[in-house]
Design an enzyme around this catalytic site. Structure first.
Site, PDB file in Angstrom:
ATOM      1  N   ASN A 260       0.859  -1.195   0.000  1.00 50.65           N
ATOM      2  CA  ASN A 260       0.000   0.000   0.000  1.00 50.65           C
ATOM      3  C   ASN A 260       0.893   1.242   0.000  1.00 50.65           C
ATOM      4  O   ASN A 260       1.687   1.449   0.920  1.00 50.65           O
ATOM      5  CB  ASN A 260      -0.886  -0.044   1.259  1.00 50.65           C
ATOM      6  CG  ASN A 260      -1.853   1.113   1.313  1.00 50.65           C
ATOM      7  OD1 ASN A 260      -1.476   2.247   1.022  1.00 50.65           O
ATOM      8  ND2 ASN A 260      -3.084   0.844   1.681  1.00 50.65           N
TER       9      ASN A 260
ATOM     10  N   HIS B 239       0.942   5.972   2.038  1.00 46.95           N
ATOM     11  CA  HIS B 239       1.752   6.761   2.973  1.00 46.95           C
ATOM     12  C   HIS B 239       2.806   7.605   2.253  1.00 46.95           C
ATOM     13  O   HIS B 239       3.245   8.624   2.762  1.00 46.95           O
ATOM     14  CB  HIS B 239       2.421   5.853   4.005  1.00 46.95           C
ATOM     15  CG  HIS B 239       1.419   5.036   4.766  1.00 46.95           C
ATOM     16  ND1 HIS B 239       0.567   5.592   5.689  1.00 46.95           N
ATOM     17  CD2 HIS B 239       1.123   3.729   4.710  1.00 46.95           C
ATOM     18  CE1 HIS B 239      -0.216   4.648   6.172  1.00 46.95           C
ATOM     19  NE2 HIS B 239       0.101   3.513   5.599  1.00 46.95           N
TER      20      HIS B 239
ATOM     21  N   ARG C  47       3.935  18.672   1.979  1.00 46.96           N
ATOM     22  CA  ARG C  47       4.560  19.883   1.448  1.00 46.96           C
ATOM     23  C   ARG C  47       3.844  20.415   0.211  1.00 46.96           C
ATOM     24  O   ARG C  47       4.283  21.381  -0.389  1.00 46.96           O
ATOM     25  CB  ARG C  47       6.026  19.580   1.089  1.00 46.96           C
ATOM     26  CG  ARG C  47       6.962  19.644   2.276  1.00 46.96           C
ATOM     27  CD  ARG C  47       7.047  21.072   2.765  1.00 46.96           C
ATOM     28  NE  ARG C  47       7.826  21.177   3.982  1.00 46.96           N
ATOM     29  CZ  ARG C  47       9.113  21.508   4.031  1.00 46.96           C
ATOM     30  NH1 ARG C  47       9.786  21.720   2.925  1.00 46.96           N
ATOM     31  NH2 ARG C  47       9.715  21.617   5.179  1.00 46.96           N
TER      32      ARG C  47
ATOM     33  N   HIS D 269      -5.606   3.670  -1.900  1.00 45.46           N
ATOM     34  CA  HIS D 269      -6.969   3.999  -1.463  1.00 45.46           C
ATOM     35  C   HIS D 269      -7.296   5.419  -1.923  1.00 45.46           C
ATOM     36  O   HIS D 269      -6.710   6.373  -1.430  1.00 45.46           O
ATOM     37  CB  HIS D 269      -7.016   3.887   0.071  1.00 45.46           C
ATOM     38  CG  HIS D 269      -8.372   4.107   0.664  1.00 45.46           C
ATOM     39  ND1 HIS D 269      -8.612   3.955   2.011  1.00 45.46           N
ATOM     40  CD2 HIS D 269      -9.560   4.464   0.120  1.00 45.46           C
ATOM     41  CE1 HIS D 269      -9.880   4.212   2.263  1.00 45.46           C
ATOM     42  NE2 HIS D 269     -10.484   4.537   1.140  1.00 45.46           N
TER      43      HIS D 269
ATOM     44  N   ARG E 192      -9.396   8.026  -1.349  1.00 49.00           N
ATOM     45  CA  ARG E 192     -10.392   8.407  -0.332  1.00 49.00           C
ATOM     46  C   ARG E 192     -11.281   9.529  -0.853  1.00 49.00           C
ATOM     47  O   ARG E 192     -10.871  10.309  -1.706  1.00 49.00           O
ATOM     48  CB  ARG E 192      -9.680   8.867   0.946  1.00 49.00           C
ATOM     49  CG  ARG E 192      -8.970   7.753   1.690  1.00 49.00           C
ATOM     50  CD  ARG E 192      -8.433   8.271   3.016  1.00 49.00           C
ATOM     51  NE  ARG E 192      -9.504   8.476   3.962  1.00 49.00           N
ATOM     52  CZ  ARG E 192      -9.833   7.620   4.932  1.00 49.00           C
ATOM     53  NH1 ARG E 192      -9.161   6.502   5.100  1.00 49.00           N
ATOM     54  NH2 ARG E 192     -10.829   7.887   5.746  1.00 49.00           N
TER      55      ARG E 192
ATOM     56  N   ARG F 241      -7.182  12.714   0.693  1.00 52.01           N
ATOM     57  CA  ARG F 241      -6.144  13.217   1.597  1.00 52.01           C
ATOM     58  C   ARG F 241      -4.742  12.705   1.259  1.00 52.01           C
ATOM     59  O   ARG F 241      -3.757  13.295   1.635  1.00 52.01           O
ATOM     60  CB  ARG F 241      -6.488  12.887   3.051  1.00 52.01           C
ATOM     61  CG  ARG F 241      -6.238  11.450   3.439  1.00 52.01           C
ATOM     62  CD  ARG F 241      -6.238  11.288   4.943  1.00 52.01           C
ATOM     63  NE  ARG F 241      -7.579  11.348   5.477  1.00 52.01           N
ATOM     64  CZ  ARG F 241      -8.031  10.524   6.440  1.00 52.01           C
ATOM     65  NH1 ARG F 241      -7.235   9.619   6.952  1.00 52.01           N
ATOM     66  NH2 ARG F 241      -9.247  10.606   6.892  1.00 52.01           N
ATOM     67  N   HIS F 242      -4.660  11.564   0.584  1.00 53.13           N
ATOM     68  CA  HIS F 242      -3.313  11.138   0.151  1.00 53.13           C
ATOM     69  C   HIS F 242      -3.273  10.940  -1.370  1.00 53.13           C
ATOM     70  O   HIS F 242      -2.785  11.791  -2.082  1.00 53.13           O
ATOM     71  CB  HIS F 242      -2.752   9.946   0.940  1.00 53.13           C
ATOM     72  CG  HIS F 242      -3.742   8.888   1.356  1.00 53.13           C
ATOM     73  ND1 HIS F 242      -4.540   8.236   0.468  1.00 53.13           N
ATOM     74  CD2 HIS F 242      -4.039   8.379   2.578  1.00 53.13           C
ATOM     75  CE1 HIS F 242      -5.272   7.359   1.109  1.00 53.13           C
ATOM     76  NE2 HIS F 242      -5.022   7.423   2.398  1.00 53.13           N
TER      77      HIS F 242
ATOM     78  N   GLU G  33      -8.497   0.561  -3.477  1.00 54.14           N
ATOM     79  CA  GLU G  33      -9.425   0.567  -2.329  1.00 54.14           C
ATOM     80  C   GLU G  33     -10.376   1.732  -2.490  1.00 54.14           C
ATOM     81  O   GLU G  33      -9.959   2.843  -2.841  1.00 54.14           O
ATOM     82  CB  GLU G  33      -8.651   0.750  -1.021  1.00 54.14           C
ATOM     83  CG  GLU G  33      -7.891  -0.465  -0.593  1.00 54.14           C
ATOM     84  CD  GLU G  33      -7.132  -0.202   0.704  1.00 54.14           C
ATOM     85  OE1 GLU G  33      -7.421   0.790   1.397  1.00 54.14           O
ATOM     86  OE2 GLU G  33      -6.245  -0.989   1.001  1.00 54.14           O
TER      87      GLU G  33
ATOM     88  N   THR H 255      -8.444   3.282   7.930  1.00 52.86           N
ATOM     89  CA  THR H 255      -9.677   2.496   7.909  1.00 52.86           C
ATOM     90  C   THR H 255      -9.831   1.758   9.237  1.00 52.86           C
ATOM     91  O   THR H 255      -9.029   0.887   9.563  1.00 52.86           O
ATOM     92  CB  THR H 255      -9.638   1.489   6.733  1.00 52.86           C
ATOM     93  OG1 THR H 255      -9.203   2.191   5.573  1.00 52.86           O
ATOM     94  CG2 THR H 255     -10.999   0.896   6.483  1.00 52.86           C
TER      95      THR H 255
ATOM     96  N   GLU I 164     -11.043  -9.455   2.100  1.00 53.14           N
ATOM     97  CA  GLU I 164      -9.782  -9.135   2.758  1.00 53.14           C
ATOM     98  C   GLU I 164     -10.109  -9.043   4.240  1.00 53.14           C
ATOM     99  O   GLU I 164     -10.937  -8.221   4.653  1.00 53.14           O
ATOM    100  CB  GLU I 164      -9.200  -7.807   2.254  1.00 53.14           C
ATOM    101  CG  GLU I 164      -7.897  -7.468   2.983  1.00 53.14           C
ATOM    102  CD  GLU I 164      -7.161  -6.266   2.400  1.00 53.14           C
ATOM    103  OE1 GLU I 164      -7.281  -6.017   1.181  1.00 53.14           O
ATOM    104  OE2 GLU I 164      -6.459  -5.587   3.167  1.00 53.14           O
TER     105      GLU I 164
ATOM    106  N   HIS J 241      -3.860  -4.893   7.299  1.00 52.74           N
ATOM    107  CA  HIS J 241      -4.043  -3.776   8.231  1.00 52.74           C
ATOM    108  C   HIS J 241      -3.243  -4.026   9.512  1.00 52.74           C
ATOM    109  O   HIS J 241      -3.503  -4.983  10.230  1.00 52.74           O
ATOM    110  CB  HIS J 241      -5.514  -3.516   8.599  1.00 52.74           C
ATOM    111  CG  HIS J 241      -5.740  -2.064   8.929  1.00 52.74           C
ATOM    112  ND1 HIS J 241      -5.344  -1.512  10.116  1.00 52.74           N
ATOM    113  CD2 HIS J 241      -6.265  -1.052   8.199  1.00 52.74           C
ATOM    114  CE1 HIS J 241      -5.647  -0.225  10.106  1.00 52.74           C
ATOM    115  NE2 HIS J 241      -6.197   0.089   8.953  1.00 52.74           N
ATOM    116  N   GLY J 242      -2.268  -3.191   9.723  1.00 55.57           N
ATOM    117  CA  GLY J 242      -1.465  -3.279  10.948  1.00 55.57           C
ATOM    118  C   GLY J 242      -0.422  -4.387  10.945  1.00 55.57           C
ATOM    119  O   GLY J 242       0.249  -4.599  11.953  1.00 55.57           O
TER     120      GLY J 242
HETATM  121  N1  PXP Z   1      -5.860  -3.194   3.634  1.00 56.09           N
HETATM  122  C1  PXP Z   1      -6.809  -2.233   3.720  1.00 56.09           C
HETATM  123  C2  PXP Z   1      -8.168  -2.518   3.194  1.00 56.09           C
HETATM  124  C3  PXP Z   1      -6.491  -0.956   4.262  1.00 56.09           C
HETATM  125  O1  PXP Z   1      -7.443  -0.010   4.329  1.00 56.09           O
HETATM  126  C4  PXP Z   1      -5.171  -0.715   4.688  1.00 56.09           C
HETATM  127  C5  PXP Z   1      -4.817   0.633   5.223  1.00 56.09           C
HETATM  128  O2  PXP Z   1      -4.929   1.586   4.237  1.00 56.09           O
HETATM  129  C6  PXP Z   1      -4.238  -1.744   4.561  1.00 56.09           C
HETATM  130  C7  PXP Z   1      -4.608  -2.981   4.057  1.00 56.09           C
HETATM  131  C8  PXP Z   1      -2.810  -1.550   4.970  1.00 56.09           C
HETATM  132  O3  PXP Z   1      -2.725  -1.289   6.348  1.00 56.09           O
HETATM  133  P1  PXP Z   1      -1.348  -0.841   6.978  1.00 56.09           P
HETATM  134  O4  PXP Z   1      -0.994   0.469   6.369  1.00 56.09           O
HETATM  135  O5  PXP Z   1      -1.650  -0.779   8.430  1.00 56.09           O
HETATM  136  O6  PXP Z   1      -0.343  -1.899   6.626  1.00 56.09           O
END
Ligand code: PXP
Length: 236
Positions: free
Chosen positions: A6, A9, A17, A42, A44, A48-49, A69, A100, A150, A190-191
């Site tokens: 993903n 970030h 900036r 994603h 959004r 925002r990103h 996403e 999310t 997922e 996620h995480g």
């Molecule tokens: N999968 C989904 C559906 C998400 O929304 C996210 C966060 O954007 C991730 C995976 C990745 O999560 P992380 O950035 O915590 O690894």
């Protein structure tokens, strides 16, 4: 297991900036060269990103698969139908959330989800539903026509190393088994990080992990190629 990275970030940092660097499109290329089998991003509702221009460029430059996403928003559905990514992952979205926060409530809005994904499926886009590892949500997902779920690994990731780790892990394992029994393919994310990701090998048949924050965080110190290669090695 496959690794989807993903890259949101990277765009967050760029937008801090308001300029053009670091470029998420370049990040996607580096991820692909170092073991990513897909790129997740994603779009959004508040942009925002990742921005519209990013996805329109990514669809042309990505050599693996673009996994977009998105929330159940008609304008974003239109963009998906326009660019035709390899897959979309339907996520819930709240404006104030940092990321999310929970899975999509498919059971509570089965007709709405089924109707929303139909044009995407008809266009040949693979559809995945981002849900909590919960049997009711898995059963509902199997009725929508989506090919994938997922599983939200946030609760497991937070519990990792604590007393409720096993409980949260078993929820993932059981949800994956049920989903597969019902004919769904299963991704997770996620995480996840370089420590807690190892237990994903204990879940039979997991297809792909989508990981962002921990890889981009590590990349600050080691560089992106090394951070992606290391994660790719861990999940292979
Ligand atoms: N999968 C989904 C559906 C998400 O929304 C996210 C966060 O954007 C991730 C995976 C990745 O999560 P992380 O950035 O915590 O690894």
């Amino acid at each position: 297991m496959l690794l989807g990275v993903n890259i949101d970030h990277v765009a967050t940092l760029r937008n801090a900036r308001g300029g053009v660097e670091p470029d998420p499109v370049m990040a996607a290329d580096i991820c692909e060269q170092n073991g990513a089998t897909s790129i997740t991003t994603h779009l959004r509702e508040d942009r925002r990103h990742i921005k519209d221009e990013d996805v329109y460029t990514l669809i042309k430059t990505i050599k693996t698969k673009l996994n977009l996403e998105m929330a159940m928003a008609e304008d974003i559905q239109q963009i998906a139908l326009d660019i035709k990514p390899y897959s979309i992952c339907l996520v819930p979205e709240k404006r104030q959330e940092i990321t999310t926060e929970g899975g999509l409530d498919v059971a509570g809005q089965l007709d709405k989800v089924t109707e929303f994904i139909k044009p995407l499926l008809d266009a040949g886009i693979i559809v995945s539903l981002f849900i909590d590892p919960d049997s009711e949500q898995v059963e509902a997902s199997a009725k929508t026509g989506a090919q994938f779920i997922e599983m939200h690994t946030g609760a497991y990731s937070e519990a990792f190393g604590k007393e409720n780790e096993e409980k949260e892990f078993l929820k993932l394992k059981n949800a994956a088994a049920l989903a597969q029994k019902l004919g769904l393919k299963v991704n997770a994310g996620h995480g996840l990080n370089y420590e807690n990701v190892n237990r994903m090998h204990e879940i039979p048949g997991l297809y792909e992990l989508n990981i962002g924050h921990s890889i981009i965080s590590r990349a600050v110190f080691t560089g992106l190629p090394e951070a992606v290669r290391k994660m790719s090695d861990l999940i292979k």
